[in-house]
Design a protein around this motif. Structure first.
Motif, mmCIF file in Angstrom:
data_model
loop_
_atom_site.group_PDB
_atom_site.id
_atom_site.type_symbol
_atom_site.label_atom_id
_atom_site.label_comp_id
_atom_site.label_asym_id
_atom_site.label_seq_id
_atom_site.Cartn_x
_atom_site.Cartn_y
_atom_site.Cartn_z
ATOM 1 N N HIS A 1 7.390 -1.578 -1.035
ATOM 2 C CA HIS A 1 7.361 -1.477 -2.492
ATOM 3 C C HIS A 1 6.122 -2.123 -3.108
ATOM 4 N N ALA A 2 5.708 -1.605 -4.248
ATOM 5 C CA ALA A 2 4.647 -2.225 -5.039
ATOM 6 C C ALA A 2 5.187 -3.497 -5.691
ATOM 7 N N PRO A 3 4.302 -4.430 -6.035
ATOM 8 C CA PRO A 3 4.771 -5.710 -6.583
ATOM 9 C C PRO A 3 5.610 -5.602 -7.849
ATOM 10 N N ASP A 4 5.397 -4.546 -8.650
ATOM 11 C CA ASP A 4 6.114 -4.441 -9.928
ATOM 12 C C ASP A 4 7.425 -3.675 -9.826
ATOM 13 N N GLY B 1 0.804 -1.215 0.000
ATOM 14 C CA GLY B 1 0.000 0.000 0.000
ATOM 15 C C GLY B 1 0.836 1.263 0.000
ATOM 16 N N VAL B 2 2.046 1.190 0.553
ATOM 17 C CA VAL B 2 2.940 2.352 0.535
ATOM 18 C C VAL B 2 3.354 2.653 -0.903
ATOM 19 N N GLY B 3 3.835 1.630 -1.598
ATOM 20 C CA GLY B 3 4.246 1.809 -2.981
ATOM 21 C C GLY B 3 3.097 2.165 -3.906
ATOM 22 N N ARG B 4 1.898 1.741 -3.561
ATOM 23 C CA ARG B 4 0.713 2.057 -4.371
ATOM 24 C C ARG B 4 0.155 3.443 -4.052
ATOM 25 N N GLY B 5 0.692 4.119 -3.039
ATOM 26 C CA GLY B 5 0.219 5.438 -2.668
ATOM 27 C C GLY B 5 -1.061 5.443 -1.859
ATOM 28 N N LEU B 6 -1.398 4.310 -1.230
ATOM 29 C CA LEU B 6 -2.635 4.181 -0.476
ATOM 30 C C LEU B 6 -2.449 4.442 1.018
ATOM 31 N N LEU B 7 -1.216 4.409 1.484
ATOM 32 C CA LEU B 7 -0.878 4.742 2.866
ATOM 33 C C LEU B 7 0.599 5.091 2.912
ATOM 34 N N THR B 8 1.068 5.578 4.037
ATOM 35 C CA THR B 8 2.461 5.984 4.151
ATOM 36 C C THR B 8 3.225 5.010 5.039
ATOM 37 N N ALA B 9 4.542 5.100 4.974
ATOM 38 C CA ALA B 9 5.370 4.280 5.857
ATOM 39 C C ALA B 9 5.082 4.611 7.315
ATOM 40 N N ALA B 10 4.791 5.879 7.589
ATOM 41 C CA ALA B 10 4.440 6.273 8.960
ATOM 42 C C ALA B 10 3.138 5.609 9.403
ATOM 43 N N ASP B 11 2.177 5.482 8.484
ATOM 44 C CA ASP B 11 0.938 4.767 8.799
ATOM 45 C C ASP B 11 1.225 3.325 9.188
ATOM 46 N N VAL B 12 2.079 2.660 8.408
ATOM 47 C CA VAL B 12 2.426 1.266 8.692
ATOM 48 C C VAL B 12 3.078 1.153 10.060
ATOM 49 N N ARG B 13 3.972 2.065 10.373
ATOM 50 C CA ARG B 13 4.657 2.019 11.670
ATOM 51 C C ARG B 13 3.680 2.222 12.828
ATOM 52 N N ARG B 14 2.700 3.104 12.646
ATOM 53 C CA ARG B 14 1.703 3.299 13.706
ATOM 54 C C ARG B 14 0.879 2.029 13.931
#
Length: 205
Positions: free
Chosen positions: A104-107, A71-84
């Protein structure tokens, strides 16, 4: 004690290295999968997750998470979101030793996204443990394949999203998380579980 599974061809006589760390997938393994979750309030533990982590801690086995977060690579959330979200999951689980994720995104062709071994190798390095002394527990084939690529042991704990062919291909499976951890601690082969319906389209990984 968990009953041992049948050995796969080529496994006979192969002694496993002593277990020093167990690395878990996050979504649908430790926490209920909420696609592209950026809200810590939505974090819910999977059955047996806290107990499995506690059991490993009591036995002196290090614990960690290796998670694809496309989702980070796809622009749907941020790395900070994941860390929270990770911090909330860590608090609910009683504290793990390391958390690493692939943004990263799959591609994008990175070396960290499972089934590549990068996340497993990074987590092992941060723990100061050789990869062959780690086990990776997850719910899809990419988790097991990443373990194999890194030289670690892999255990599949299928959910309704796990593809039937992933169950068939996995070297070791367990019906639930606590059984998987008990089997690893006992040094037994986790038992085989039957293949089920494949996962639907979509998802956060």
């Amino acid at each position: 004690m968990t009953p041992p599974a049948e050995r796969r061809p080529g496994e006979a006589g192969r002694a496993a290295a002593p277990l020093e760390a167990v690395l878990f997938d996050r979504d649908d393994t430790l926490v209920v999968d909420v696609p592209y979750n950026a809200d810590p309030a939505l974090v819910r533990l999977m059955p047996g997750a806290r107990e499995a982590v506690r059991l490993l801690r009591e036995h002196g086995v290090a614990t960690g998470v290796v998670s694809n977060q496309s989702g980070v690579g796809r622009g749907l959330l941020t790395a900070a979101d994941v860390r929270r979200v990770n911090r909330r999951a860590d608090a609910l689980l009683g504290g793990l030793d390391v958390w690493v994720f692939c943004p990263h995104a799959p591609d994008e062709g990175c070396a960290c996204r499972k089934p590549a071994p990068g996340l497993v190798l990074l987590a092992a390095r941060r723990l100061g443990v050789a990869a062959e002394r780690c086990a990776v527990v997850g719910d899809i084939g990419a988790d097991v394949d990443a373990a194999r690529a890194a030289g670690a042991r892999g255990v599949l704990v299928p959910t309704a999203r796990t593809l039937a062919e992933e169950v068939t291909a996995a070297p070791h499976t367990a019906p639930d998380l606590l059984t998987a951890v008990r089997g690893l601690l006992d040094g037994t082969r986790p038992q085989r579980v039957p293949a089920r319906q494949g996962r639907p389209e979509g998802g956060s990984r």
